[in-house]
Structures are given as structure tokens and as C-alpha cells.
Write a protein that holds these residues in place. Structure first.
Motif, PDB file in Angstrom:
ATOM      1  N   PRO A   1      30.734  60.432  56.565  1.00  0.00           N
ATOM      2  CA  PRO A   1      31.309  59.689  57.697  1.00  0.00           C
ATOM      3  C   PRO A   1      31.599  60.606  58.870  1.00  0.00           C
ATOM      4  N   LEU A   2      31.350  60.108  60.083  1.00  0.00           N
ATOM      5  CA  LEU A   2      31.727  60.853  61.270  1.00  0.00           C
ATOM      6  C   LEU A   2      33.244  60.938  61.353  1.00  0.00           C
TER       7      LEU A   2
ATOM      8  N   GLY B   1      36.882  60.320  62.195  1.00  0.00           N
ATOM      9  CA  GLY B   1      37.533  59.108  62.670  1.00  0.00           C
ATOM     10  C   GLY B   1      37.184  57.871  61.868  1.00  0.00           C
ATOM     11  N   GLU B   2      36.116  57.933  61.069  1.00  0.00           N
ATOM     12  CA  GLU B   2      35.765  56.788  60.231  1.00  0.00           C
ATOM     13  C   GLU B   2      36.687  56.788  59.014  1.00  0.00           C
ATOM     14  N   PRO B   3      37.533  55.762  58.860  1.00  0.00           N
ATOM     15  CA  PRO B   3      38.558  55.817  57.811  1.00  0.00           C
ATOM     16  C   PRO B   3      37.994  55.612  56.412  1.00  0.00           C
ATOM     17  N   ARG B   4      38.631  56.238  55.443  1.00  0.00           N
ATOM     18  CA  ARG B   4      38.365  55.946  54.034  1.00  0.00           C
ATOM     19  C   ARG B   4      39.152  54.698  53.648  1.00  0.00           C
ATOM     20  N   LEU B   5      38.477  53.797  52.976  1.00  0.00           N
ATOM     21  CA  LEU B   5      39.086  52.552  52.526  1.00  0.00           C
ATOM     22  C   LEU B   5      39.174  52.568  51.009  1.00  0.00           C
ATOM     23  N   THR B   6      40.164  51.909  50.476  1.00  0.00           N
ATOM     24  CA  THR B   6      40.326  51.828  49.028  1.00  0.00           C
ATOM     25  C   THR B   6      39.784  50.497  48.520  1.00  0.00           C
ATOM     26  N   VAL B   7      38.994  50.568  47.452  1.00  0.00           N
ATOM     27  CA  VAL B   7      38.543  49.353  46.779  1.00  0.00           C
ATOM     28  C   VAL B   7      39.693  48.830  45.926  1.00  0.00           C
TER      29      VAL B   7
ATOM     30  N   ILE C   1       8.147  55.039  67.349  1.00  0.00           N
ATOM     31  CA  ILE C   1       8.664  56.248  66.700  1.00  0.00           C
ATOM     32  C   ILE C   1      10.175  56.098  66.633  1.00  0.00           C
ATOM     33  N   ALA C   2      10.692  56.036  65.416  1.00  0.00           N
ATOM     34  CA  ALA C   2      12.113  55.767  65.176  1.00  0.00           C
ATOM     35  C   ALA C   2      12.824  57.081  64.873  1.00  0.00           C
ATOM     36  N   VAL C   3      13.883  57.377  65.637  1.00  0.00           N
ATOM     37  CA  VAL C   3      14.518  58.687  65.581  1.00  0.00           C
ATOM     38  C   VAL C   3      16.012  58.526  65.293  1.00  0.00           C
ATOM     39  N   HIS C   4      16.440  59.026  64.145  1.00  0.00           N
ATOM     40  CA  HIS C   4      17.855  58.921  63.784  1.00  0.00           C
ATOM     41  C   HIS C   4      18.688  59.890  64.610  1.00  0.00           C
ATOM     42  N   GLY C   5      20.009  59.754  64.489  1.00  0.00           N
ATOM     43  CA  GLY C   5      20.894  60.573  65.310  1.00  0.00           C
ATOM     44  C   GLY C   5      21.963  61.290  64.522  1.00  0.00           C
ATOM     45  N   LEU C   6      23.089  61.471  65.166  1.00  0.00           N
ATOM     46  CA  LEU C   6      24.186  62.312  64.710  1.00  0.00           C
ATOM     47  C   LEU C   6      24.704  61.895  63.341  1.00  0.00           C
ATOM     48  N   GLY C   7      24.686  62.825  62.402  1.00  0.00           N
ATOM     49  CA  GLY C   7      25.312  62.606  61.104  1.00  0.00           C
ATOM     50  C   GLY C   7      24.588  61.654  60.179  1.00  0.00           C
ATOM     51  N   THR C   8      23.367  61.225  60.535  1.00  0.00           N
ATOM     52  CA  THR C   8      22.621  60.308  59.683  1.00  0.00           C
ATOM     53  C   THR C   8      21.297  60.950  59.273  1.00  0.00           C
ATOM     54  N   THR C   9      20.495  60.203  58.524  1.00  0.00           N
ATOM     55  CA  THR C   9      19.169  60.636  58.114  1.00  0.00           C
ATOM     56  C   THR C   9      18.174  59.553  58.518  1.00  0.00           C
ATOM     57  N   ARG C  10      16.908  59.787  58.224  1.00  0.00           N
ATOM     58  CA  ARG C  10      15.911  58.780  58.610  1.00  0.00           C
ATOM     59  C   ARG C  10      16.068  57.475  57.834  1.00  0.00           C
ATOM     60  N   GLU C  11      16.914  57.446  56.815  1.00  0.00           N
ATOM     61  CA  GLU C  11      17.220  56.170  56.162  1.00  0.00           C
ATOM     62  C   GLU C  11      17.829  55.174  57.144  1.00  0.00           C
ATOM     63  N   HIS C  12      18.480  55.673  58.190  1.00  0.00           N
ATOM     64  CA  HIS C  12      19.067  54.781  59.195  1.00  0.00           C
ATOM     65  C   HIS C  12      17.991  53.925  59.858  1.00  0.00           C
ATOM     66  N   THR C  13      16.793  54.486  60.023  1.00  0.00           N
ATOM     67  CA  THR C  13      15.728  53.747  60.706  1.00  0.00           C
ATOM     68  C   THR C  13      15.232  52.564  59.881  1.00  0.00           C
ATOM     69  N   LEU C  14      15.544  52.541  58.584  1.00  0.00           N
ATOM     70  CA  LEU C  14      15.117  51.431  57.738  1.00  0.00           C
ATOM     71  C   LEU C  14      15.756  50.109  58.166  1.00  0.00           C
ATOM     72  N   ASN C  15      16.880  50.180  58.881  1.00  0.00           N
ATOM     73  CA  ASN C  15      17.541  48.953  59.334  1.00  0.00           C
ATOM     74  C   ASN C  15      16.609  48.061  60.151  1.00  0.00           C
ATOM     75  N   VAL C  16      15.748  48.673  60.967  1.00  0.00           N
ATOM     76  CA  VAL C  16      14.875  47.875  61.837  1.00  0.00           C
ATOM     77  C   VAL C  16      13.423  47.915  61.401  1.00  0.00           C
ATOM     78  N   MET C  17      13.115  48.639  60.338  1.00  0.00           N
ATOM     79  CA  MET C  17      11.713  48.839  59.967  1.00  0.00           C
ATOM     80  C   MET C  17      11.045  47.540  59.510  1.00  0.00           C
TER      81      MET C  17
END
Length: 391
Positions: free
Chosen positions: A40-41, A43-49, A159-175
């Protein structure tokens, strides 16, 4: 003698304070220069299940847990996908119930710590989406860059290019969407990613040097049949797309840019990341100076155009060697005011300065680089309308 000793003591204390400030600034700058992929970047909070049931998950009540849309739910050894908040479900005052779409791997148990992530898929195009693809090797500036290639029938490639703190798995959202519209899609790993070359200094440069990996992907695409290119980038991947459109030798092939939460001021983004790590405000300028000293990044003075991220001046003219007679490619920006990492106001100003060339699709209640997650159908409709003339 006492005066000399007092002066020496004061000088020593000042030097010690300066040294401590330098160290503190360096540590604070790590928030932007060393973002761990898949974590997580700041500021992204941890949540409890709290509990799970068929199609339901109960989480700690938090502003993040109340976000609308579809998100990955990541833990240290698990990944799941959650949908909208189920307001009609009974719950306590300190919890939130969301739809549990699926558990991708691992298990979710009461007490587990998890966080929301834009990545809703884990794996590759075949294992995550059932799409046939090829693992390809792109010759890059620092070495071979692995990439996924999902074939399509059009001669315009995305050409799908991921960004800060992620991997190319992020591009799967729109693939899947892009494949459905028959676009060939190339999703490269970038320097510093698993399996890709390591940057010489081991640091993130906010797209200032990484854009050359995108340039290599563009050369690969054109060399393998692409007649026109659409560059779709998230976060610093959007910054890379802007730089490539301005400086690549193949910029004439760029038919459009899709920019999701673009980082248009690396200084403001670094400050936001450092502040989210609870860095005292007095140290934020030191974090910026430390980042400049470590990377050679140019100062952007918190400005939209001064940092050379955007290749147009205040009159809408190109600032590179293409000259003012060549318009920028059509551009779609997807961004919103709830992004605390990359200021939305800069995107709004950019689109307002070039209304004939740049369209802004505003997404509310979405964190950084999660514009698709907040409202997938609206995001894809905006993308469809933008891409239709480029097909």
C-alpha cells in the motif's frame, strides 16, 4: 576561552542539527523514491477483517472502507475482490459490510489486516482473464524488459504502463475491455520490476528516466506491425506517456494518450507521500532537496509546465523540437479531487488550458490511480468514446 568554547559548542550543535536534517530528509524522500511494488502507498489504511459469509465481508469502518466501486483486498498472504458497500446489511457502528466477489488466493479470517488496492487481478492475462497472450522480450536501455502481449485485429496498439507502487498486474483492469474492442495490448514491465533490469541507483525517478522503457516498448510495437499507438498510463506511467509523446523518436505514431491520475508535479507527489508517512511539515522541503540530490530530478516549483512533464507551454504550443505547428495527440485524463497523491487541480488546469485537445473525465471518491475501480462502467464508457475515433 569561554567565548571560544561556547562558539565551538554552538557550531558543533549547528552541524549536528544540519546533519540530522539531511538524514531525516533522505529518509523522508524514500516514500517516493523507493515505493515497494504491491504494497500500500503511504496513507492507505490497514483494515481489520471482522467476519466473512457467503458474498459478504465485514471490515473496520473507515473512509477507505466506504469507497464506492470494485477493489482488490490485499493482505500479507491473501488477495480478494470486494464490490460495493451493502448499506442494507445489518452491522455495528464501527464496521462496514461490502460484497465479497471472490477470494483469489489465501484465506480471510477475523483479525486479518488488509488494505484496498486498485489491483483486482493476480497473475497474467491467461490465468486472470482467460486471454491468450505471449510473453515477449523488449530490448530496453538497461536490458531486456519482459512484457505481456495480448493480440488483437487492429493496427492501433495500446501500450499499458503501470505506475507508482504497482506492477503490470494493474493493467489487467482494462485489458479485457481493450481486447473486447480488438486492440492489441502490450503491457511492459519497467526498470525495477521483478524480472526487469534494476535502475543504476535503485530509485524511482517519477518517469523522468523510466519513460525510456516506454519508448523501447513503442519501438517494439512499431517493429511488430503497429501503425498507430495509444499510450495508457497510470500515475507515473501517465507521466511516462506524456514524456514519450514529447520526446520519443516515434512520437508521430502516437494517436492518443490516456492518463489515469497523472503525476504532473513530482515535488507535490513526493511531499504528499512523505506527509502520509507522518513526516513533519518542516522536513518536507528537505525531502524534496534530498530527492533532487539523489536522482538529479529538475525542480518543478510546484508548477504544471515548469517540470517538463507536460510538453506544451501556456499558449498550447509544443515545447520540444516539434514546433508549435504540430498539435499534441488527443488526450483523455481520468482523475478526481479525492486523489491525495497526485493533485487533481493540475489535471483540471491542464485540461482547461487545452479544451480542444484534452478531455477530463472527473471521478469522485477515488484514491490515487483507482479511477477505474470507483466506477468501472463509467470509466470504460469514457474510454470507449475516446478510442472510437482512433480505431
Amino acid at each position: 576561552m569561554r567565548t571560544v568554547k561556547a562558539t565551538a559548542a554552538a557550531v558543533t550543535a549547528a552541524l549536528a542539527a544540519a546533519a540530522a536534517g539531511i538524514v531525516a530528509g533522505r529518509i523522508a524522500s524514500d516514500a517516493g523514491l523507493k515505493p515497494p511494488p504491491g504494497r500500500p502507498l503511504p496513507g492507505e489504511p490497514r483494515l481489520t477483517v471482522h467476519s466473512t459469509a457467503a458474498g459478504r465481508i465485514v471490515l473496520t469502518r473507515d473512509l477507505a472502507a466506504l469507497r464506492p466501486g470494485t477493489y482488490g483486498l490485499a493482505g500479507d498472504a491473501s488477495h480478494a475482490v470486494v464490490g460495493d458497500v451493502l448499506t442494507a446489511e445489518a452491522h455495528s457502528a464501527d464496521t462496514v459490510v461490502r460484497r465479497l466477489e471472490r477470494v483469489t488466493h489465501g484465506t480471510l479470517a477475523p483479525g486479518d489486516k488488509v488494505w484496498l488496492t486498485p489491483n483486482i487481478h493476480v497473475g497474467d492475462p491467461k490465468s486472470a482473464l482467460g486471454l491468450d497472450y505471449a510473453d515477449v522480450a523488449i530490448p530496453g536501455e538497461l536490458g531486456v524488459l519482459p512484457a505481456w502481449f495480448v493480440p488483437g485485429t487492429r493496427d492501433t496498439w495500446v501500450i499499458a504502463v503501470h505506475g507508482l507502487g504497482t506492477t503490470r498486474e494493474h493493467t489487467l483492469n482494462v485489458m479485457e475491455f481493450l481486447h473486447r474492442h480488438r486492440f492489441p495490448v502490450l503491457a511492459p514491465a519497467l526498470r525495477g520490476d521483478a524480472g526487469a533490469p534494476r535502475p543504476p541507483d535503485g530509485l524511482n525517478h517519477f518517469g523522468e528516466t523510466e519513460w525510456r522503457d516506454l519508448d523501447a516498448a513503442m519501438r517494439y510495437a512499431v517493429g511488430n506491425g503497429a501503425r498507430r499507438l495509444v499510450l495508457h498510463g497510470w500515475s507515473t506511467g501517465a507521466t511516462m506517456a506524456l514524456r514519450a509523446a514529447a520526446h520519443s523518436s516515434l512520437r508521430d505514431r502516437v494517436g492518443g494518450l490516456v492518463l489515469d491520475a497523472p503525476v504532473l508535479s513530482w515535488e507535490l507527489t513526493l511531499r504528499a507521500l512523505a506527509a502520509a508517512r507522518h513526516t513533519p511539515g518542516v522536513l518536507l522541503p528537505l525531502a524534496v532537496r534530498a530527492a533532487q540530490g539523489r536522482t538529479g530530478l529538475p525542480s518543478d516549483h510546484y508548477g504544471l509546465y515548469a517540470d517538463r512533464t507536460v510538453p506544451y507551454d501556456d499558449h498550447g504550443d509544443r515545447t520540444d523540437d516539434m514546433g508549435p505547428d504540430r498539435p499534441p495527440p488527443p488526450t483523455l485524463i481520468l482523475h478526481g479531487p479525492d486523489d491525495t497523491i497526485a493533485p487533481w487541480d493540475l489535471s483540471r488546469r491542464l485540461a482547461g488550458a487545452h479544451p480542444d485537445r484534452i478531455a477530463l473525465h472527473t471521478v469522485r471518491q477515488a484514491p490515487h490511480a483507482a479511477m477505474w475501480n470507483a466506477d468501472p462502467s463509467a470509466y470504460e464508457e469514457a474510454l470507449r468514446r475516446f478510442l472510437t475515433p482512433l480505431m
